[in-house]
Motif scaffolding. Structure first.
Motif, PDB file in Angstrom:
ATOM      1  N   VAL A 501       0.840  -1.203   0.000  1.00  0.00           N
ATOM      2  CA  VAL A 501       0.000   0.000   0.000  1.00  0.00           C
ATOM      3  C   VAL A 501       0.873   1.250   0.000  1.00  0.00           C
ATOM      4  O   VAL A 501       0.565   2.239  -0.662  1.00  0.00           O
ATOM      5  CB  VAL A 501      -0.967  -0.001   1.195  1.00  0.00           C
ATOM      6  N   ARG A 502       1.973   1.183   0.697  1.00  0.00           N
ATOM      7  CA  ARG A 502       2.885   2.332   0.702  1.00  0.00           C
ATOM      8  C   ARG A 502       3.682   2.428  -0.593  1.00  0.00           C
ATOM      9  O   ARG A 502       3.749   3.501  -1.209  1.00  0.00           O
ATOM     10  CB  ARG A 502       3.854   2.231   1.883  1.00  0.00           C
ATOM     11  N   ASP A 503       4.282   1.343  -1.039  1.00  0.00           N
ATOM     12  CA  ASP A 503       5.298   1.416  -2.087  1.00  0.00           C
ATOM     13  C   ASP A 503       4.917   0.775  -3.409  1.00  0.00           C
ATOM     14  O   ASP A 503       5.650   0.894  -4.396  1.00  0.00           O
ATOM     15  CB  ASP A 503       6.597   0.767  -1.593  1.00  0.00           C
ATOM     16  N   GLY A 504       3.788   0.074  -3.474  1.00  0.00           N
ATOM     17  CA  GLY A 504       3.418  -0.622  -4.695  1.00  0.00           C
ATOM     18  C   GLY A 504       3.155   0.311  -5.867  1.00  0.00           C
ATOM     19  O   GLY A 504       2.727   1.456  -5.698  1.00  0.00           O
ATOM     20  N   VAL A 505       3.398  -0.193  -7.071  1.00  0.00           N
ATOM     21  CA  VAL A 505       3.174   0.577  -8.297  1.00  0.00           C
ATOM     22  C   VAL A 505       1.688   0.549  -8.641  1.00  0.00           C
ATOM     23  O   VAL A 505       1.019  -0.479  -8.535  1.00  0.00           O
ATOM     24  CB  VAL A 505       4.008  -0.001  -9.458  1.00  0.00           C
ATOM     25  N   PHE A 506       1.177   1.673  -9.088  1.00  0.00           N
ATOM     26  CA  PHE A 506      -0.234   1.844  -9.453  1.00  0.00           C
ATOM     27  C   PHE A 506      -0.426   1.529 -10.930  1.00  0.00           C
ATOM     28  O   PHE A 506       0.355   1.975 -11.777  1.00  0.00           O
ATOM     29  CB  PHE A 506      -0.647   3.284  -9.162  1.00  0.00           C
ATOM     30  N   ALA A 507      -1.487   0.783 -11.259  1.00  0.00           N
ATOM     31  CA  ALA A 507      -1.840   0.530 -12.661  1.00  0.00           C
ATOM     32  C   ALA A 507      -3.352   0.627 -12.810  1.00  0.00           C
ATOM     33  O   ALA A 507      -4.096  -0.142 -12.173  1.00  0.00           O
ATOM     34  CB  ALA A 507      -1.346  -0.841 -13.116  1.00  0.00           C
ATOM     35  N   PHE A 517     -14.248   2.160 -11.122  1.00  0.00           N
ATOM     36  CA  PHE A 517     -12.881   2.626 -10.870  1.00  0.00           C
ATOM     37  C   PHE A 517     -12.112   1.399 -10.385  1.00  0.00           C
ATOM     38  O   PHE A 517     -12.367   0.890  -9.296  1.00  0.00           O
ATOM     39  CB  PHE A 517     -12.877   3.720  -9.807  1.00  0.00           C
ATOM     40  N   ALA A 518     -11.193   0.915 -11.218  1.00  0.00           N
ATOM     41  CA  ALA A 518     -10.445  -0.296 -10.886  1.00  0.00           C
ATOM     42  C   ALA A 518      -8.959  -0.065 -11.113  1.00  0.00           C
ATOM     43  O   ALA A 518      -8.571   0.555 -12.114  1.00  0.00           O
ATOM     44  CB  ALA A 518     -10.927  -1.469 -11.728  1.00  0.00           C
ATOM     45  N   TYR A 519      -8.149  -0.555 -10.202  1.00  0.00           N
ATOM     46  CA  TYR A 519      -6.695  -0.453 -10.375  1.00  0.00           C
ATOM     47  C   TYR A 519      -6.010  -1.503  -9.521  1.00  0.00           C
ATOM     48  O   TYR A 519      -6.630  -2.110  -8.634  1.00  0.00           O
ATOM     49  CB  TYR A 519      -6.176   0.949 -10.048  1.00  0.00           C
ATOM     50  N   THR A 520      -4.744  -1.733  -9.827  1.00  0.00           N
ATOM     51  CA  THR A 520      -3.928  -2.629  -9.015  1.00  0.00           C
ATOM     52  C   THR A 520      -2.794  -1.852  -8.384  1.00  0.00           C
ATOM     53  O   THR A 520      -2.371  -0.805  -8.870  1.00  0.00           O
ATOM     54  CB  THR A 520      -3.338  -3.783  -9.850  1.00  0.00           C
ATOM     55  N   ARG A 521      -2.300  -2.395  -7.276  1.00  0.00           N
ATOM     56  CA  ARG A 521      -1.055  -1.957  -6.653  1.00  0.00           C
ATOM     57  C   ARG A 521      -0.177  -3.205  -6.547  1.00  0.00           C
ATOM     58  O   ARG A 521      -0.635  -4.239  -6.037  1.00  0.00           O
ATOM     59  CB  ARG A 521      -1.295  -1.372  -5.257  1.00  0.00           C
ATOM     60  N   SER A 522       1.032  -3.127  -7.026  1.00  0.00           N
ATOM     61  CA  SER A 522       1.899  -4.311  -7.033  1.00  0.00           C
ATOM     62  C   SER A 522       3.294  -3.977  -6.557  1.00  0.00           C
ATOM     63  O   SER A 522       3.840  -2.905  -6.866  1.00  0.00           O
ATOM     64  CB  SER A 522       1.958  -4.929  -8.431  1.00  0.00           C
ATOM     65  N   LEU A 523       3.862  -4.910  -5.788  1.00  0.00           N
ATOM     66  CA  LEU A 523       5.209  -4.766  -5.259  1.00  0.00           C
ATOM     67  C   LEU A 523       5.823  -6.150  -5.175  1.00  0.00           C
ATOM     68  O   LEU A 523       5.346  -6.998  -4.408  1.00  0.00           O
ATOM     69  CB  LEU A 523       5.186  -4.106  -3.878  1.00  0.00           C
ATOM     70  N   GLU A 524       6.857  -6.383  -5.990  1.00  0.00           N
ATOM     71  CA  GLU A 524       7.501  -7.697  -6.050  1.00  0.00           C
ATOM     72  C   GLU A 524       6.442  -8.771  -6.321  1.00  0.00           C
ATOM     73  O   GLU A 524       5.765  -8.737  -7.341  1.00  0.00           O
ATOM     74  CB  GLU A 524       8.310  -7.940  -4.770  1.00  0.00           C
ATOM     75  N   ASP A 525       6.236  -9.710  -5.404  1.00  0.00           N
ATOM     76  CA  ASP A 525       5.305 -10.809  -5.687  1.00  0.00           C
ATOM     77  C   ASP A 525       3.940 -10.605  -5.030  1.00  0.00           C
ATOM     78  O   ASP A 525       3.150 -11.546  -4.931  1.00  0.00           O
ATOM     79  CB  ASP A 525       5.893 -12.140  -5.229  1.00  0.00           C
ATOM     80  N   GLU A 526       3.642  -9.374  -4.587  1.00  0.00           N
ATOM     81  CA  GLU A 526       2.348  -9.109  -3.965  1.00  0.00           C
ATOM     82  C   GLU A 526       1.557  -8.132  -4.829  1.00  0.00           C
ATOM     83  O   GLU A 526       2.124  -7.176  -5.377  1.00  0.00           O
ATOM     84  CB  GLU A 526       2.519  -8.535  -2.553  1.00  0.00           C
TER      85      GLU A 526
END
Length: 575
Positions: A501-507, A517-526
């Motif tokens: 939630v803090r550092d994940g990339v927004f898509a 309104f839909a998006y993902t947050r991703s960081l490494e394998d999460e």
């Protein structure tokens, strides 16, 4: 009278409790002091009232409080016209009360962010009074200029430039004592400081250090990107209804980066303070410069692009139009991508200058208010950046519903009304615009309980309390586990707990969908998937978004795999 430096009488700088970048995982709660809680029955909120409600903030889980100005002030613009930067207005209490507030926050693990208003002062500030004398040492601490050539000073059209005040009328006022005009981008009682003068800058930095020594943990900087003006001061191209629209005349001026870096080096460096600059008109590119850690300027900025999406382009905030959801998604995604890896976003819907989001872009009907408030919060808080919660937002407070000009207190509205009606504007259309977008919507008192004065005061409130406080109030919300309050509490906890939630990339997903309104947050394998129906009708989910995973937080207990109920939102940890 300016108070002495606290020195050894205070615990002092809170640096040991400010780890590096603490504000990147923080949630900030804004308090507008005159409307938060009144301790003495005069109808105006105060610092002791804030102290009495600190446990509410602790239960919500926020990390810091941004306190709107409580400094000594004539209150022409509700405290944003400051006459003494180093004392508290008796309306709100005393420096001793402020010290107790700092201690109360720190003892609960929260921090205090002060509002820093240094583009302008009050015209009653001693600096300005001295500046009115051309022979004084502070003669050039403000922007002074002669009348336009060929015009009689003090007559219409004689102003040095054609700049307009944000609060209607010219941005120049003639001072008979000095025999010149002074610049005020806001109220006539808010003259602009001349940041070209190094003595002005040093006085500001001295004042900031004084507050840091007193235990303050950061600064929200009011209209900070207006402090550098393009020289010489000349006419600009005006846009009707938009005062702050002159290309480069005083927005993001040529010395902004220099001034902010100097402030950083003299005050902020090594202190781990939260700094957020309010920057009207700022671009993504400029914001990425202001917030790039390597440039050592600011931590983040407040930008306003998304706040203008429900106004008719080029006609100003009072020319209303419905929000088109794809426009909002595109704009927020632009800022998410634009600052990724370079700077840092601030995230907000509400503040003291904006109407209540649940009335503005949600559905404040009894049927949908709670879920639309929750879903709007979900969409905002799961993005990358530092979220800001404005007082009462966590309760789902709504717009005021004022129907007459006599109910308003805001200088912006009162000045606009006088000017617009004199020019023949339709009073009914004006009142409708104020009802939807007026700043006083955010300034009605916080609704603490269902009693006669909503638990805000025992006296006559300075502005009317929303009648719906009998249903919408903190006491009821805290007692209801399915309330807006507890949804905000869970959102805040997710930010504290999950690195993604803090550092994940927004898509962004489904950019053209008019309900979803839909998006993902991703960081490494999460990875997290956020799904939100931003409408009051059912929304069919595209097939590829019917994902399996762990539901971390949702608005509805009963869920369908292929659709979202009106104003339903889900946060899903993907398998």
């Amino acid at each position: 009278m300016t108070a002495p430096n606290p020195g050894a009488n205070r615990p002092g700088n809170n640096l040991e409790n400010r780890p590096d970048d603490w504000w990147k995982s923080a949630v900030v709660y804004q308090i507008y002091p005159r409307s938060f809680c009144d301790s003495n029955g005069d109808g105006i909120g105060d610092i002791r009232g804030i102290i009495s409600r600190l446990d509410h903030l602790a239960a919500l889980g926020v990390d810091a409080v941004w306190l709107s100005p409580a400094y000594t002030s004539p209150q022409d613009d509700n405290g944003y016209d400051i006459s003494d930067y180093q004392d508290i207005d008796p309306l709100f209490g005393s420096l001793a009360d402020l010290d107790e507030l700092v201690d109360g926050l720190h003892s609960r693990g929260m921090k205090l962010v002060m509002d820093l208003v240094v583009n302008h002062t009050s015209d009653e500030h001693p600096w300005f009074q001295e500046s009115r004398d051309r022979s004084s040492a502070k003669a050039d601490w403000y922007w002074w200029a002669d009348a336009r050539e060929g015009f009689e000073p003090g007559t219409p059209g004689a102003e040095p430039t054609n700049w307009a005040s944000a609060f209607s009328g010219p941005a120049w006022h003639y001072d008979e004592q000095r025999g010149q005009y002074y610049l005020h981008l806001f109220s006539r009682k808010q003259p602009d400081l001349n940041w070209e003068n190094p003595e002005v800058r040093q006085a500001v930095y001295d004042m900031m250090r004084w507050w840091v020594d007193r235990g303050v943990d950061g600064f929200r900087m009011d209209v900070i990107n207006l402090i550098s003006k393009q020289l010489p001061l000349e006419d600009g191209t005006t846009v009707p209804g938009q005062a702050l629209s002159f290309n480069g005349s005083y927005v993001d001026g040529p010395r902004m980066d220099e001034f902010l870096h100097e402030m950083n080096q003299q005050v902020l460096s090594g202190q781990n303070l939260l700094t957020v600059g309010e920057c009207p008109g700022v671009s993504v590119e400029q914001a990425s410069k202001y917030t790039d850690p390597e440039r050592e300027e600011l931590g983040m900025v407040f930008q306003f692009e998304h706040m203008g999406l429900d106004e008719q382009q080029g006609r100003g905030k009072w020319a209303l139009k419905p929000l088109h959801l794809p426009d909002l998604k595109a704009n927020l995604a632009k800022w998410q991508h634009g600052l990724e890896g370079r700077g840092w976003n601030s995230l907000y819907w509400d503040n003291h200058d904006q109407p209540r989001i649940v009335s503005r872009w949600g559905d404040d009907s009894p049927e949908h208010r709670v879920n639309s408030a929750k879903t709007l919060a979900t969409v905002l808080h799961l993005q990358k950046g530092t979220p800001y919660v404005y007082q009462g937002e966590e309760l789902g407070m709504t717009n005021a519903g004022f129907t007459s000009i006599e109910q308003y207190r805001d200088i912006e509205i009162l000045n606009h009304w006088a000017e617009a009606t004199a020019l023949g504007a339709d009073p009914a259309e004006l009142l409708e615009s104020y009802r939807v977008k007026g700043r006083d919507n955010a300034r009605t008192p916080v609704q603490w309980d269902a009693s006669d004065k909503a638990g805000f005061t025992t006296g006559e409130p300075w502005i009317e309390i929303n009648p719906n406080h009998t249903q919408i109030n903190a006491e009821a919300a805290v007692a209801d586990p399915d309330s807006v309050f507890h949804h905000y509490r869970q959102l805040i906890a997710l930010r504290h707990e999950l690195e993604v939630v803090r550092d994940g990339v927004f898509a962004l997903l489904e950019p053209d969908h008019e309900q979803l309104f839909a998006y993902t947050r991703s960081l490494e394998d999460e990875a997290l998937l956020v799904l939100a129906n931003m409408s009051s009708t059912e929304c069919q989910l595209p097939t590829d978004l019917r994902q399996d995973g762990e539901l971390l937080l949702g608005t509805h207990a009963e869920r369908a795999d292929d659709r979202l109920a009106p104003w339903e939102s889900r946060i899903i940890r993907l398998s």
